[in-house]
Design an enzyme around this catalytic site. Structure first.
Site, PDB file in Angstrom:
ATOM      1  CD  GLU A  79      -7.167  -9.723 -12.177  1.00 49.62           C
ATOM      2  OE1 GLU A  79      -6.038  -9.234 -12.074  1.00 49.62           O
ATOM      3  OE2 GLU A  79      -7.565 -10.624 -11.418  1.00 49.62           O
TER       4      GLU A  79
ATOM      5  CG  LEU B  42     -13.386 -15.387 -18.606  1.00 46.50           C
ATOM      6  CD1 LEU B  42     -14.716 -15.960 -18.133  1.00 46.50           C
ATOM      7  CD2 LEU B  42     -13.247 -15.572 -20.114  1.00 46.50           C
TER       8      LEU B  42
ATOM      9  CG  HIS C  24      -9.427  -5.060  -6.105  1.00 41.26           C
ATOM     10  ND1 HIS C  24      -8.495  -5.327  -5.119  1.00 41.26           N
ATOM     11  CD2 HIS C  24     -10.596  -5.591  -5.679  1.00 41.26           C
ATOM     12  CE1 HIS C  24      -9.095  -5.980  -4.134  1.00 41.26           C
ATOM     13  NE2 HIS C  24     -10.367  -6.159  -4.448  1.00 41.26           N
TER      14      HIS C  24
ATOM     15  CB  ILE D  57      -0.988  -0.029   1.189  1.00 40.62           C
ATOM     16  CG1 ILE D  57      -1.999  -1.162   0.949  1.00 40.62           C
ATOM     17  CG2 ILE D  57      -1.720   1.314   1.328  1.00 40.62           C
ATOM     18  CD1 ILE D  57      -3.066  -1.309   2.008  1.00 40.62           C
ATOM     19  CG  LEU D  58       2.161   2.857  -3.425  1.00 40.85           C
ATOM     20  CD1 LEU D  58       1.779   3.080  -4.879  1.00 40.85           C
ATOM     21  CD2 LEU D  58       3.668   2.950  -3.237  1.00 40.85           C
TER      22      LEU D  58
ATOM     23  CG  ASP E 255      -8.632  -1.915  -3.367  1.00 39.89           C
ATOM     24  OD1 ASP E 255      -7.791  -1.783  -4.266  1.00 39.89           O
ATOM     25  OD2 ASP E 255      -8.603  -2.852  -2.557  1.00 39.89           O
TER      26      ASP E 255
HETATM   27  C1  GAR Z   1      -4.137 -10.202  -9.744  1.00 38.67           C
HETATM   28  O1  GAR Z   1      -5.282 -11.002  -9.608  1.00 38.67           O
HETATM   29  C2  GAR Z   1      -4.416  -8.781  -9.281  1.00 38.67           C
HETATM   30  O2  GAR Z   1      -5.703  -8.327  -9.621  1.00 38.67           O
HETATM   31  C3  GAR Z   1      -4.283  -8.943  -7.799  1.00 38.67           C
HETATM   32  O3  GAR Z   1      -3.204  -9.835  -7.615  1.00 38.67           O
HETATM   33  C4  GAR Z   1      -3.045 -10.662  -8.765  1.00 38.67           C
HETATM   34  C5  GAR Z   1      -1.653 -10.468  -9.331  1.00 38.67           C
HETATM   35  O4  GAR Z   1      -1.385 -11.340 -10.382  1.00 38.67           O
HETATM   36  N1  GAR Z   1      -4.068  -7.681  -7.176  1.00 38.67           N
HETATM   37  C6  GAR Z   1      -4.540  -7.365  -5.969  1.00 38.67           C
HETATM   38  O5  GAR Z   1      -5.140  -8.142  -5.273  1.00 38.67           O
HETATM   39  C7  GAR Z   1      -4.260  -5.932  -5.521  1.00 38.67           C
HETATM   40  N2  GAR Z   1      -5.126  -5.566  -4.460  1.00 38.67           N
HETATM   41  P1  GAR Z   1      -0.225 -11.075 -11.464  1.00 38.67           P
HETATM   42  O6  GAR Z   1       1.067 -10.780 -10.683  1.00 38.67           O
HETATM   43  O7  GAR Z   1      -0.140 -12.374 -12.185  1.00 38.67           O
HETATM   44  O8  GAR Z   1      -0.628  -9.932 -12.335  1.00 38.67           O
END
Ligand code: GAR
Length: 208
Positions: free
Chosen positions: A183, A181, A112, A95-96, A153
């Site tokens: 992200e 599907l 997210h 968290i920044l 968030d």
């Molecule tokens: C992803 O699902 C992203 O949305 C989540 O972590 C995963 C990272 O995957 N992020 C969070 O939960 C942030 N609050 P990745 O390293 O393969 O992109």
């Protein structure tokens, strides 16, 4: 063509970083270019993805920096040296502080893995988000891309996509479906949208 210079912040596997790299190759991401990858974990696989794609990477850990303030100061130096216009948090598990986020209003975006405002905020990250969704028994979840402000968030939503929960899902199977599907689609689309707006407004090197 002038492009927005993007820094992608990562901590782990980097599949969202990969989606951005792929979308750049396919010109879905066209108004921006990934100029740097910054990891807060030395062993993040995302760093290998950056290397393979010939993208400059930097590792800054809280431990080596000594404090949150010094950690963020080091990152700010890199951002200004690399003349970054837009910061993308792609699986960045740190968290920044408000001191950091307030420097870059509407210039930091995050992906997210839920439909905000469900299952978000402090403590909801990675698999924990999907575990909470399954525990609640929701039938639809998804992903959200939003601007980052001082509330975890809590910033304005840019794009969202819903994904069905299947009977028998585990946190892992649900996480994979939400990534595939939702992200990996909405993150590149949102980055293109914001990059395009930055280019239209005129870039502001090192002064995002
Ligand atoms: C992803 O699902 C992203 O949305 C989540 O972590 C995963 C990272 O995957 N992020 C969070 O939960 C942030 N609050 P990745 O390293 O393969 O992109």
């Amino acid at each position: 063509m002038i492009k927005a210079r993007i820094a992608v912040f990562v901590s782990g596997g980097g599949t969202n970083l990969q989606a951005l790299i792929n979308s750049q190759r396919k010109n879905i991401l066209n108004s921006g270019e990934i100029a740097a990858v910054i990891s807060n974990k030395q062993d993040a696989y995302a760093l290998k993805r950056a290397e393979k794609a010939n993208i400059k990477s930097f590792v800054v850990t809280k431990k080596s920096a000594g404090s949150q303030e010094k950690f963020e100061t080091e990152i700010i130096k890199i951002l200004s040296r690399e003349r970054i216009d837009l910061i993308v948090l792609a699986g960045f598990m740190s968290i920044l502080s408000e001191n950091f986020t307030s420097r870059y209003p509407k210039r930091i975006i995050n992906v997210h893995p839920s439909l905000i405002p469900s299952f978000c905020g402090k403590g909801f990250y990675g698999l924990k988000v999907h575990e909470a969704a399954l525990e609640k028994g929701v039938k639809v979840t998804g992903a959200t891309v939003h601007f980052v402000n001082e509330i975890p968030d809590g910033g304005e939503i840019i794009l969202q996509k819903a994904v069905n929960v299947h009977e028998g899902d585990t946190a892992e199977t649900l996480q994979k479906r939400v990534m595939r599907l939702a992200e990996w689609k909405i993150l590149p689309e949102a980055v293109e949208k914001v990059s395009h707006e930055i280019v239209l407004k005129g870039r502001n090197y090192g002064n995002i």
